[in-house]
Motif scaffolding. Sequence first.
Motif, PDB file in Angstrom:
ATOM      1  N   GLY A  31       0.834  -1.203   0.000  1.00 10.38           N
ATOM      2  CA  GLY A  31       0.000   0.000   0.000  1.00 10.38           C
ATOM      3  C   GLY A  31       0.862   1.244   0.000  1.00 10.38           C
ATOM      4  O   GLY A  31       2.096   1.164  -0.063  1.00 10.38           O
ATOM      5  N   ARG A  83      -4.768   1.809   0.451  1.00  6.51           N
ATOM      6  CA  ARG A  83      -4.946   1.709  -0.999  1.00  6.51           C
ATOM      7  C   ARG A  83      -6.367   2.128  -1.311  1.00  6.51           C
ATOM      8  O   ARG A  83      -7.237   2.095  -0.443  1.00  6.51           O
ATOM      9  CB  ARG A  83      -4.717   0.273  -1.486  1.00  6.51           C
ATOM     10  N   TRP A 132       5.184   3.800  -2.030  1.00 10.02           N
ATOM     11  CA  TRP A 132       4.619   2.452  -2.014  1.00 10.02           C
ATOM     12  C   TRP A 132       5.499   1.581  -1.130  1.00 10.02           C
ATOM     13  O   TRP A 132       6.723   1.566  -1.296  1.00 10.02           O
ATOM     14  CB  TRP A 132       4.554   1.875  -3.423  1.00 10.02           C
TER      15      TRP A 132
END
Lengths: 157, 274
Positions: B184, B206, B236
């Motif tokens: 995420g 996310r 990320w």
Amino acid sequence: MRGGPGGAPAGPKGTPSPFLAKLLAAFRHAADDFFAIGHFLVIGAFIAALAQTYIDRKLFIGLSAYPVLPSLMMIALAILLNLCSEADAFIAASFRGLMPLPAQMAFMLIGPMFDLKLLLMYQGVFRRRAIAMLASLILAAVLIAVLGMGIVLGGTK
Amino acid sequence: MNALNRLLGRWWRLLLCLAWIWALGGILQNERYLAFLRPEFGYVIGLGVFVLLGFLVTGIGDARQPGFDIPCALRASILCLPLAHLMNAQGVSLDSYAFRNRFLGPPSVGMTAPQPSRPGEPLPTEPPFSDRDATIGSEEPSDPPSSAATEDGAEKIPEPIPVTIVDLYYSPGIYEGKRVRLVGMLQKNDARVKELLGKDMLVVFRFVINCCAADASPAAVLVDGDTSPDISDDTWVEVEGVFRIQQVEEQRAPMIDHATLKAITPPRHPYLLP
């Protein structure tokens, strides 16, 4: 290559093949529509993007707790934004999860039937009394529909 | 001036069609539409290119000679705006700014756990939400590995189960107490989390989309662990840790405990899909 309607290519006897002529006429009509109303869609998308970017969802949590206020707010928004029905759907989608489903439905129902742009156009055709009657009927019908929907669905978003 | 007016009136639609075909073809070829659309909608963009080609062909054969006035210029300018945006928004997807606007605090897990459609039927084994990246979600979620002792008696740390954040929402019972691994975007120092928990805690999130970025909703987990100061917001990350449920006021918030985080390259599909 200008043998037929819409610039369709001519067939062996100087006339376009019927299918091709119809296809080209359909594309030409669609292109006219696209260039006539496409900019409304872009404006609608722009307003939707502004709403998504700058409106904090927390603001809607308190508002959606009231039974009628969200629907009235969305009706006012639909009238003021003057969007075509395609852009209405775009913007209604941006309120998914923020506003109750009946309020989103109110936005979708009012937009194509009544907005500031249509109000101006109606004045060229109808008398004021007829316009007032039409507007009242549309607003009342939509309100009744969304209130009924609210009763059936509860606070669904 | 009249000649220019006639020239623009004749060609502005065709030039606009060409520009749109170029732009849509480009985002289709580079898969840049994945930053704001479901992968399946690539076919719709392809259909759009086909329709624009139809506009182009009929426009070339159109014998009409419309003028080019101010309303025409305004319409053409507005129709060019999305193309300007597409050129500027390369590689951009929803990030922590959108997360802050749409996030309403730690969510309550297990509220919409899948139920058997008929009494007696087994629960669905497939996760209800999918991550299109092959590295995540490829293992069976209902068969987590358990702790095992090695030959010398030391406890072996079990392999983490690859999950998506939404898997944890739907099936917290399956994963509670197990080591999990998920992907995420990182959000540090979220004000609402601090307000609720009384301390700073990392959040990994996310977005879940049904159609496009307009309907994206954030799915987030709290992460209790240390992270390198080099890893900033919007990076990320891959998170590994033990999944547990944290009671926050009346809500049961998903949390990854004893977590380790490492920065990864952005996944090809940034969103989770139902």
